[in-house]
Scaffold this motif. Structure first.
Motif: not given
Lengths: 334, 328
Positions: B26-32, B42-47, B52-54, B58-60
């Motif tokens: 489980k990875i969390g991303a906390a952009p400002y 930036w966050s679209a690139a994470l997805e 994440v795709k395969n 699990e990204l939140t």
């Protein structure tokens, strides 16, 4: 009954009108003083190009502040105008963009379509707020605070958080074009001002607005449809926010989701500096226009003199509080 | 028979994926904050990251809503829910340190991305050096005006780390051209509308004197262009530069009205995610994003580095169409 009502309302207006003239005169003098100081201290201030700039820079806040005047006259407040500016600006822009990804199907449409859409979005937001305020007796502060948040969210959802670029030249004309050398936003502000002045001073609806704000209970007892009038002032403010949103996106060339943040504060400041009482029933749209011009002239003058914008904020704060202090003193004097 | 095979195969896939779900990191991303275009890219690139795709992780993504306290509370949430790693884009260089400390105490690695935090507890940082972009953009303006004449600087909100660093870069370039005078220098708070007003007023107070406009971001450079157009002047007579490579600016570069420098949000995001997974798995991981191949100057180096500097890409007439295509 009707003659009696007319008589009481006319004497009520008379004593108030005297006070208003003093107030308006005072704010007008302050405006002239400011213009005088800036003309002497900066050689560029009183040039035709700069006067046109100041009017242009005042146009959006002026339109919003006039709508705000209607609301404040009824003892209300509209905190949602900045967010409605962004929402109406973005939705209307999506009808006139040539960008394949940001537009609605079939865009770009003619300018009139976008204009109608933008005004309708504003009217819709205003009507929802007006309905909540007038039917459910929710305080205007709360209802419009809710709309401030909701309309901003709706803007981000609608545009996916991205700007809507590449607006049609025809649409941009309302922000960048001119008629007889007068920039279009200034023409629109003048039109909004004249119509609002006429409505507030020359029509029955205008008198009712003052009556509702002056004494809602008396207005209700004398048979006025108070909730209908309350509803309509928010619709007016919403429609003007919609117009302001389109002027903004037409000026900047692109509708931005962050547009209009904190615009409600400048609009309220212009109304208050212009002598309209936050407790309702007292005030004039002419005062509001001068209030907006004072803010515009001050920002422009300080920019011309190369003074940091942070000082502009401090001065604006002092001006708002000073204007109300003078107002209170004068009211006690009368 | 064939149907049975398919049924069996899909059942195996289902079982496998449910078994994997338990193991999933489980990875969390906390952009400002997610209101502006840059952080959206930036966050679209994470997805879109392969891991994440395969379904490997699990990204939140948490929206920090431009509030240091909100971000801190989101860290607490991630700590309670036992996230395996956190990618952090702090709103404030100082306030973010408390959040990093809390995650560190809970044994969760934090990887910084895009904006800096004043903490030495980050597992790694993937960003771009703003002093470099500030230098590059001022240099393009100064080159265009031949190292003489007058310029104005439109700054970001005073005190933000990007404003401080980009100004430092601006000044470094200006120092190389002692004959160039800075006529005005003011903030427009990254805002196009504010910059437009500012430029309108400057064009009045310095008629015919301004040769170059150094905008510390694209939005403000675009506002200056609108002011020049509105004043009936020729945009081609001004050297105008911005930073970030937002879509409107790419279009303006294509028209030839300004220059911009692309800050690669995709590389910052995907690089940070690769490092977050690497540290969550305690080194048992090979990076999957193609950004490491894209930037040979920034090698993954077995995840050993503390700092990864994503190079800036000047937007030019040659690469602008390709960059615009990537936005679609």
């Amino acid at each position: 009954m009707s003659s009696l009502e007319n008589k009481t309302s006319s004497t009520w207006l008379n004593s108030d009108r005297r006070r208003l003239i003093v107030q308006e005169y005072g704010i007008f003098l302050a405006f002239l003083l400011l213009v005088g100081i800036l003309s002497v201290s900066n050689q560029f201030f009183l040039t035709p190009g700069n006067i046109s700039n100041v009017l242009l820079q005042t146009s959006i806040n002026g339109v919003l502040a006039i709508g705000m005047t209607f609301v404040i006259l009824t003892r209300g407040i509209d905190l949602s105008v900045g967010s409605v500016v962004a929402l109406a600006g973005m939705v209307s822009a999506s009808f006139v963009t040539s960008s394949a990804t940001a537009g609605v199907a079939g865009a770009p449409y003619p300018m009139v379509v976008a204009l109608a859409v933008g005004i309708l979005v504003g009217v819709g937001c205003g009507a929802l707020v007006g309905f909540i305020v007038s039917r459910f007796s929710v305080p205007a502060f709360v209802a419009t605070l809710g709309m401030l948040s909701a309309a901003r969210g709706a803007t981000l959802i609608y545009g996916g958080g991205k700007p809507v670029p590449a607006l049609s030249p025809e649409f941009r004309w309302i922000g960048t074009g001119s008629i007889l050398g007068i920039p279009m936003p200034v023409v629109l502000l003048a039109a909004v001002f004249l119509v609002s002045w006429w409505v507030l001073t020359r029509t029955r609806f205008g008198r009712y607005i003052y009556a509702v704000g002056g004494n809602p209970h008396a207005a209700k007892t004398s048979g006025l449809n108070v909730s209908r009038i309350r509803f309509l002032v928010y619709v007016i403010s919403g429609a003007l926010s919609g117009l302001a949103g389109m002027i903004l996106s037409a000026r900047t060339g692109s509708a931005l989701p962050q547009a209009g943040i904190a615009y409600e504060l400048d609009a309220i400041a212009a109304v208050v500096i212009g002598g309209t009482s936050l407790s309702g029933g007292v005030g004039r749209v002419t005062g509001t226009l001068i209030g907006a011009l004072i803010i515009g002239v001050m920002n422009n003058g300080l920019d011309l003199m190369g003074i940091q914008s942070y000082y502009q904020q401090v001065l604006k704060g002092a001006l708002i509080v000073g204007a109300v202090m003078l107002d209170q003193k004068r009211n006690q004097g009368v | 028979m064939k149907k049975l095979m398919i049924a069996l195969a899909s059942a195996t896939v289902l079982l496998a994926s449910s078994a994997m779900a338990q193991e999933k990191l489980k990875i969390g991303a906390a952009p400002y904050g997610l209101n502006a275009e840059f952080m959206q890219i930036w966050s679209a690139a994470l997805e879109e990251h392969p891991a994440v795709k395969n379904g490997e992780i699990e990204l939140t993504v948490f929206d920090g809503r431009y509030d240091a306290l909100v971000q801190q509370e989101q860290f607490n949430t991630m700590i309670t829910q036992k996230f395996n790693a956190i990618i952090f884009v702090p709103i404030d260089i100082e306030a973010g340190a408390t959040a990093v400390q809390a995650a560190h105490d809970a044994g969760i690695p934090v990887v910084g991305s895009n904006t800096r935090v004043n903490s030495d507890l980050l597992a790694a940082y993937v960003g771009s050096d703003d002093t470099v972009s500030g230098y590059m953009e001022a240099k393009t303006v100064l080159d265009k005006i031949g190292c003489k004449g007058n310029v104005v600087i439109i700054e970001g909100p005073i005190g933000q780390s990007a404003q401080i660093s980009r100004l430092e870069g601006n000044q470094k370039a200006l120092a190389e051209c002692p004959d160039v005078k800075v006529l005005e220098q003011q903030t427009a708070n990254w805002s196009r509308a504010e910059a437009q007003t500012l430029m309108e007023n400057w064009l009045t107070s310095h008629p015919g004197e301004i040769n170059g406009v150094i905008g510390q971001n694209d939005e403000m450079a675009l506002g200056a262009i609108e002011a020049i157009k509105a004043a009936g002047l020729n945009v081609g007579d001004f050297a105008i530069a911005g930073i970030d490579g937002v879509t409107d600016a790419l279009n303006a570069v294509k028209e030839g009205t300004m220059t911009s420098i692309l800050q690669d949000a995709r590389a910052q995001a995907q690089g940070a995610l690769d490092l977050a997974i690497f540290h969550a798995k305690q080194g048992d991981y090979k990076p999957q994003s193609d950004i490491w191949a894209q930037y040979p100057d920034m090698p993954f180096n077995d995840g050993k580095d503390k700092e990864y500097n994503v190079p800036w890409t000047p937007v030019t007439a040659e690469n602008v169409d390709k960059l615009l295509d990537m936005r679609k």
